[in-house]
Scaffold this active site. Sequence first.
Site, PDB file in Angstrom:
ATOM      1  N   HIS A 161     -10.257  49.367  41.788  1.00 40.87           N
ATOM      2  CA  HIS A 161     -11.512  49.170  41.162  1.00 40.87           C
ATOM      3  C   HIS A 161     -11.726  48.036  40.085  1.00 40.87           C
ATOM      4  O   HIS A 161     -10.947  47.677  39.381  1.00 40.87           O
ATOM      5  CB  HIS A 161     -11.897  50.301  40.605  1.00 40.87           C
TER       6      HIS A 161
ATOM      7  N   ASP B 268     -13.759  48.536  44.437  1.00 32.98           N
ATOM      8  CA  ASP B 268     -14.938  49.682  44.304  1.00 32.98           C
ATOM      9  C   ASP B 268     -15.796  49.457  43.173  1.00 32.98           C
ATOM     10  O   ASP B 268     -14.882  49.276  42.151  1.00 32.98           O
ATOM     11  CB  ASP B 268     -14.281  50.866  44.847  1.00 32.98           C
TER      12      ASP B 268
END
Length: 348
Positions: free
Chosen positions: A240, A94
């Site tokens: 992430h 992400d």
Amino acid sequence: MRMNKGQYLICAAAVFGMVACQQQEQQIEQPVTPVVKPVVKPRPRVRPVRKHEAAEPVKQPVVSKAQQPARLRPLGKKVASVSMKGKYVALTFDDGPHPALTRKAVDILNRHGAKGTFFMLGENVKRYPSIVASVAASGHELGVHTWTHIKMNAVTRARVDNEINRTQNLIGRISGTYPRVMRPPYGATNQTLVNHMYNGYGMATILWDVDTQDWRKPGVSSVINKAVNGAGPGSIILVHDIHASTLNALEGIVTGLQARGYKLVTVSELMMIGKQEAAEAAAAKAAAEAAAKAAAEAAAVQQAARDIEKAEAAAEAAPAQVQPVSEYPAVPQSGDETPLKLENFILN
């Protein structure tokens, strides 16, 4: 002989005249090069844009239909994990792309023959289009993560549409394919938004079932353990690609999952494998039911045949029974209208 003043002036004038004539002859013999002044075009006057006026929009180039990004059908509406027996997982990233860390993540995945899904912010896609293109070219999947990381269920529909539409279109123009998966920031969504993403944009809403909490930066070993130990068949793992600590843990995550027999695929591949397994299971179940029905019918036919054989055998084994025939005809009862005939009696 002395010259007087008048004679001296006459001689000087004669000499000066001869020199002047020679110079004039030389100037006549040499060609004269004309001097051309460059023509300077006047610069157009540009009227500055006033404060109350909008700037002129930049015209976008016309793209032919052959150059339009491809649009693929989504494979689900809302997915946090995929039910399956095969050992497949999806590793998702992400908030990227990051100018350095996303490239490092792609290098690690490529080196180990693994695939990932990158949910990107539109504002970062605009900053680093070359990274977006390289991620797509490496065979990884791109997804939408809004433009500015908004909480989708806390803003207006117009704001949601603006952020989703801009991000999906920009990724499509860069990669050649419109994303068919999206992830709401913070996982903040509802069924209305899920339906809107599916029906309005052709995207499945992707959540997760394994959260490494890497954004808290708990340490490399903690991130690896949560990802590897928390995964099961069909898991979707969240990390992430904007934290250096996560990239330090990424190789351990990939190799740890592969050591346990898992294959890392994209989210869409994971959903496709799940659908294939479900279809194969349904087909196997239907085939088993059909085989069981056919076996039951065959057993019934065999049982009927055995019953017939038993009946025939029993009939053959039983002794023949002869019904006795009366020597004399029955005597009519009173009231019987049938008259007696003499030929009906046997005389000795």
